[in-house]
Design a protein around this motif. Structure first.
Motif, PDB file in Angstrom:
ATOM      1  N   LEU A  44      -9.335 -25.318 -15.271  1.00 49.44           N
ATOM      2  CA  LEU A  44     -10.798 -25.228 -15.333  1.00 49.44           C
ATOM      3  C   LEU A  44     -11.510 -25.650 -14.047  1.00 49.44           C
ATOM      4  CD1 LEU A  44     -11.508 -26.508 -18.967  1.00 49.44           C
ATOM      5  CD2 LEU A  44     -11.512 -24.155 -18.115  1.00 49.44           C
ATOM      6  N   ALA A  45     -10.785 -25.728 -12.945  1.00 47.79           N
ATOM      7  CA  ALA A  45     -11.466 -26.094 -11.699  1.00 47.79           C
ATOM      8  C   ALA A  45     -12.615 -25.139 -11.391  1.00 47.79           C
ATOM      9  CB  ALA A  45     -10.466 -26.108 -10.545  1.00 47.79           C
ATOM     10  N   GLY A  46     -12.402 -23.850 -11.634  1.00 46.55           N
ATOM     11  CA  GLY A  46     -13.452 -22.874 -11.362  1.00 46.55           C
ATOM     12  C   GLY A  46     -14.692 -23.070 -12.197  1.00 46.55           C
ATOM     13  N   ALA A  47     -14.526 -23.615 -13.409  1.00 43.19           N
ATOM     14  CA  ALA A  47     -15.684 -23.855 -14.268  1.00 43.19           C
ATOM     15  C   ALA A  47     -16.595 -24.917 -13.664  1.00 43.19           C
ATOM     16  CB  ALA A  47     -15.215 -24.280 -15.653  1.00 43.19           C
ATOM     17  N   CYS A 105     -21.820 -20.044  -2.624  1.00 47.76           N
ATOM     18  CA  CYS A 105     -20.653 -19.183  -2.834  1.00 47.76           C
ATOM     19  C   CYS A 105     -20.454 -18.971  -4.325  1.00 47.76           C
ATOM     20  CB  CYS A 105     -19.402 -19.778  -2.201  1.00 47.76           C
ATOM     21  SG  CYS A 105     -18.059 -18.566  -2.055  1.00 47.76           S
ATOM     22  N   LEU A 106     -21.443 -18.386  -4.962  1.00 42.18           N
ATOM     23  CA  LEU A 106     -21.309 -18.087  -6.387  1.00 42.18           C
ATOM     24  C   LEU A 106     -20.156 -17.132  -6.630  1.00 42.18           C
ATOM     25  CD1 LEU A 106     -22.292 -18.156  -9.331  1.00 42.18           C
ATOM     26  CD2 LEU A 106     -23.857 -16.296  -8.757  1.00 42.18           C
ATOM     27  N   PHE A 107     -19.977 -16.145  -5.732  1.00 40.60           N
ATOM     28  CA  PHE A 107     -18.912 -15.167  -5.958  1.00 40.60           C
ATOM     29  C   PHE A 107     -17.539 -15.826  -5.867  1.00 40.60           C
ATOM     30  CE2 PHE A 107     -19.473 -14.953  -1.366  1.00 40.60           C
ATOM     31  CZ  PHE A 107     -18.211 -14.723  -0.857  1.00 40.60           C
ATOM     32  N   CYS A 108     -17.384 -16.855  -5.022  1.00 41.16           N
ATOM     33  CA  CYS A 108     -16.113 -17.595  -4.960  1.00 41.16           C
ATOM     34  C   CYS A 108     -15.890 -18.362  -6.256  1.00 41.16           C
ATOM     35  CB  CYS A 108     -16.120 -18.587  -3.796  1.00 41.16           C
ATOM     36  SG  CYS A 108     -16.449 -17.868  -2.184  1.00 41.16           S
ATOM     37  N   ALA A 141     -12.895 -17.869  -9.064  1.00 34.85           N
ATOM     38  CA  ALA A 141     -12.022 -18.972  -9.458  1.00 34.85           C
ATOM     39  C   ALA A 141     -12.102 -19.241 -10.957  1.00 34.85           C
ATOM     40  CB  ALA A 141     -12.401 -20.233  -8.679  1.00 34.85           C
ATOM     41  N   PHE A 142     -13.286 -19.072 -11.534  1.00 32.60           N
ATOM     42  CA  PHE A 142     -13.474 -19.309 -12.966  1.00 32.60           C
ATOM     43  C   PHE A 142     -12.683 -18.303 -13.801  1.00 32.60           C
ATOM     44  CE2 PHE A 142     -15.974 -18.236 -16.823  1.00 32.60           C
ATOM     45  CZ  PHE A 142     -15.809 -19.432 -17.511  1.00 32.60           C
ATOM     46  N   PHE A 143     -12.732 -17.030 -13.408  1.00 36.50           N
ATOM     47  CA  PHE A 143     -12.078 -15.990 -14.208  1.00 36.50           C
ATOM     48  C   PHE A 143     -10.585 -15.861 -13.923  1.00 36.50           C
ATOM     49  CE2 PHE A 143     -16.452 -14.043 -14.566  1.00 36.50           C
ATOM     50  CZ  PHE A 143     -16.543 -14.226 -15.935  1.00 36.50           C
ATOM     51  N   ARG A 144     -10.127 -16.313 -12.768  1.00 40.49           N
ATOM     52  CA  ARG A 144      -8.746 -16.074 -12.368  1.00 40.49           C
ATOM     53  C   ARG A 144      -7.710 -16.522 -13.415  1.00 40.49           C
ATOM     54  NH1 ARG A 144      -4.514 -18.660 -10.269  1.00 40.49           N
ATOM     55  NH2 ARG A 144      -3.087 -17.476  -8.939  1.00 40.49           N
ATOM     56  N   PRO A 145      -7.762 -17.745 -13.981  1.00 38.79           N
ATOM     57  CA  PRO A 145      -6.723 -18.135 -14.945  1.00 38.79           C
ATOM     58  C   PRO A 145      -6.635 -17.195 -16.142  1.00 38.79           C
ATOM     59  CG  PRO A 145      -7.964 -20.056 -14.231  1.00 38.79           C
ATOM     60  CD  PRO A 145      -8.701 -18.856 -13.709  1.00 38.79           C
ATOM     61  N   GLY A 146      -7.776 -16.743 -16.652  1.00 41.45           N
ATOM     62  CA  GLY A 146      -7.753 -15.808 -17.771  1.00 41.45           C
ATOM     63  C   GLY A 146      -7.124 -14.487 -17.388  1.00 41.45           C
ATOM     64  N   TYR A 147      -7.399 -14.019 -16.179  1.00 37.02           N
ATOM     65  CA  TYR A 147      -6.832 -12.758 -15.723  1.00 37.02           C
ATOM     66  C   TYR A 147      -5.325 -12.880 -15.506  1.00 37.02           C
ATOM     67  CZ  TYR A 147     -11.696 -11.368 -14.822  1.00 37.02           C
ATOM     68  OH  TYR A 147     -13.029 -11.067 -14.951  1.00 37.02           O
ATOM     69  N   LEU A 151      -7.594   5.628 -15.185  1.00 35.09           N
ATOM     70  CA  LEU A 151      -8.061   4.400 -15.838  1.00 35.09           C
ATOM     71  C   LEU A 151      -9.167   3.783 -15.006  1.00 35.09           C
ATOM     72  CD1 LEU A 151      -7.707   2.022 -17.938  1.00 35.09           C
ATOM     73  CD2 LEU A 151      -6.045   1.052 -16.317  1.00 35.09           C
ATOM     74  N   VAL A 152     -10.228   3.391 -15.679  1.00 39.34           N
ATOM     75  CA  VAL A 152     -11.267   2.567 -15.060  1.00 39.34           C
ATOM     76  C   VAL A 152     -11.266   1.225 -15.776  1.00 39.34           C
ATOM     77  CG1 VAL A 152     -13.742   2.246 -14.720  1.00 39.34           C
ATOM     78  CG2 VAL A 152     -12.718   4.493 -14.324  1.00 39.34           C
ATOM     79  N   THR A 153     -11.294   0.146 -15.011  1.00 37.43           N
ATOM     80  CA  THR A 153     -11.381  -1.189 -15.597  1.00 37.43           C
ATOM     81  C   THR A 153     -12.657  -1.883 -15.136  1.00 37.43           C
ATOM     82  OG1 THR A 153     -10.124  -2.164 -13.768  1.00 37.43           O
ATOM     83  CG2 THR A 153      -8.876  -1.448 -15.703  1.00 37.43           C
ATOM     84  N   MET A 154     -13.220  -2.667 -16.032  1.00 37.94           N
ATOM     85  CA  MET A 154     -14.362  -3.521 -15.697  1.00 37.94           C
ATOM     86  C   MET A 154     -14.130  -4.872 -16.356  1.00 37.94           C
ATOM     87  SD  MET A 154     -18.005  -1.585 -15.867  1.00 37.94           S
ATOM     88  CE  MET A 154     -18.392  -0.220 -14.781  1.00 37.94           C
ATOM     89  N   TYR A 155     -14.073  -5.894 -15.538  1.00 39.92           N
ATOM     90  CA  TYR A 155     -13.805  -7.240 -16.036  1.00 39.92           C
ATOM     91  C   TYR A 155     -15.069  -8.097 -15.930  1.00 39.92           C
ATOM     92  CZ  TYR A 155      -8.900  -5.838 -15.697  1.00 39.92           C
ATOM     93  OH  TYR A 155      -7.692  -5.188 -15.841  1.00 39.92           O
ATOM     94  N   ASP A 156     -15.650  -8.411 -17.065  1.00 38.98           N
ATOM     95  CA  ASP A 156     -16.759  -9.358 -17.149  1.00 38.98           C
ATOM     96  C   ASP A 156     -17.918  -9.002 -16.220  1.00 38.98           C
ATOM     97  OD1 ASP A 156     -15.743 -11.583 -18.997  1.00 38.98           O
ATOM     98  OD2 ASP A 156     -14.103 -11.410 -17.577  1.00 38.98           O
ATOM     99  N   CYS A 157     -18.280  -7.718 -16.176  1.00 40.22           N
ATOM    100  CA  CYS A 157     -19.372  -7.354 -15.273  1.00 40.22           C
ATOM    101  C   CYS A 157     -20.333  -6.305 -15.827  1.00 40.22           C
ATOM    102  CB  CYS A 157     -18.828  -6.881 -13.929  1.00 40.22           C
ATOM    103  SG  CYS A 157     -17.828  -5.390 -14.004  1.00 40.22           S
TER     104      CYS A 157
END
Length: 353
Positions: free
Chosen positions: A105-108, A140-143, A147-153, A244-250
């Motif tokens: 949860l560091a990204g959180a 750096c919101l995008f960073c 980082a927040f989504f990476r573990p789930g992915y 295939l098109v993917t969209m993750y949380d956007c």
């Protein structure tokens, strides 16, 4: 008529607030501990404050002692008064140390800090109804978001989400063209590319600094020949022929999700699949008044809705739109079949054909 004050309810509510404020005040100390390697050092073995300070690279003992007591009060590590040592349990290490853990949860904490940094900009929007451009929220919101989504992915895309789609994994193993729209810094794109070496992947995002970071990641992982990253809004993608098109949380962050859906239909081959990963949510607001909904509603207030309202149309779906509303948007875009392929504690995966 004013409702009489219930002392028991008041005390219970104040107790809740103390817990909430304690969690909020832990954000900077946890971030310091992660950046300075204190959690990593403590995971090696129990340590006194002096030992921990030395193990973490010669930090100042007095600061480390206060930091460690704060984390012990948080319940984020343990303190043994008999020995004066601190320790980290295997469960706590899953949250603060192991980067590929599904509950790292560091990204959180980084995301929470970014939300606080953007507070003045979002507050101004409450008065004007305007939005905040993605990338302008905080340093750096995008960073932090990546980082927040990476573990789930890391723990779900290849293991659970893609296998839940009808016939898609076989297609990827044979060789397919994939568009990862709203790819951010490219974590999702590169995870798929590593898992399916016969396929080619193109990541799209309208935020140029994110695409620059994604290209750097692709080069580091030796995937630049099979993965392209391009700066483009979803509705401006000119390439077609994707299997295939993917969209993750956007999708919920987009100003014109219906226009986006129509564009995804256009860039897919006949019989192609669109996978949409969105925050888990019920269709009624009252269904989302729970710990997960609490996280998403707060993040949505500070990030998702301002981002959408900054764009054309500005639908402002928010992070708790719910499956029914999302499915209607996909149908409006020309997709006849929409189903929930799978779900987890934080996400639902919709499959549109």
């Amino acid at each position: 008529m004013t409702e009489p004050l219930d002392e028991a309810r008041l005390h219970a509510f104040v107790g809740k607030m103390l817990g909430d404020l304690g969690g909020a005040l832990s954000v900077p100390t946890v971030r310091i501990g992660i950046r300075l390697g204190l959690f990593d050092a403590l995971a090696q073995a129990p340590a006194s404050a002096e030992e921990l300070a030395g193990r973490a690279g010669g930090l100042h003992e007095r600061y480390v002692r206060e930091w460690a007591m704060a984390q012990a009060a948080n319940g984020y590590l343990a303190y043994d008064p008999a020995s004066g040592r601190f320790s980290l349990s295997p469960e706590q290490a899953m949250v603060f140390v192991h980067r590929d853990s599904p509950v790292y949860l560091a990204g959180a904490f980084e995301l929470a800090a970014a939300m606080i940094e953007a507070e003045p900009k979002v507050e101004a929007c409450f008065r004007t109804g305007e939005g905040v451009r993605w990338g302008d929220h905080a340093g750096c919101l995008f960073c932090a978001t990546g980082a927040f989504f990476r573990p789930g992915y890391v723990n779900n895309i290849v293991q659970n989400w893609i296998p839940a789609l009808q016939g898609v994994e076989q297609r990827l193993r044979a060789g397919a063209a994939v568009a990862d729209v709203g790819c951010g810094v490219g974590f999702s794109t590169l995870l798929m590319a590593k898992a399916y070496p016969e396929s080619h992947f193109t990541g799209y995002d309208f935020h140029e600094p994110s695409i620059e970071e994604a290209r750097r990641h692709a080069a580091e992982h030796g995937l630049a020949e099979r993965v392209d990253f391009r700066v483009a809004k979803a509705k401006d993608i000119v390439e077609t022929g994707f299997d295939l098109v993917t969209m993750y949380d956007c999708l919920h962050d987009m100003g014109d999700p219906r226009g986006c859906a129509a564009q995804m239909r256009r860039i897919l081959v006949q019989g192609g699949t669109w996978m949409i990963v969105e925050p888990i949510a019920g269709d009624r607001p009252e269904d989302n008044l729970n710990p997960v909904g609490r996280l998403y509603y707060n993040a949505s207030t500070m990030i998702c809705v301002p981002t959408s309202l900054d764009q054309e149309v500005g639908e402002g779906l928010g992070a708790q739109a719910g499956e029914a509303r999302l499915a209607q948007i996909l149908h409006d875009g020309g997709f006849h079949t929409v189903r929930r392929a799978t779900e987890g504690p934080f996400n639902m995966v919709l499959e549109a054909r």
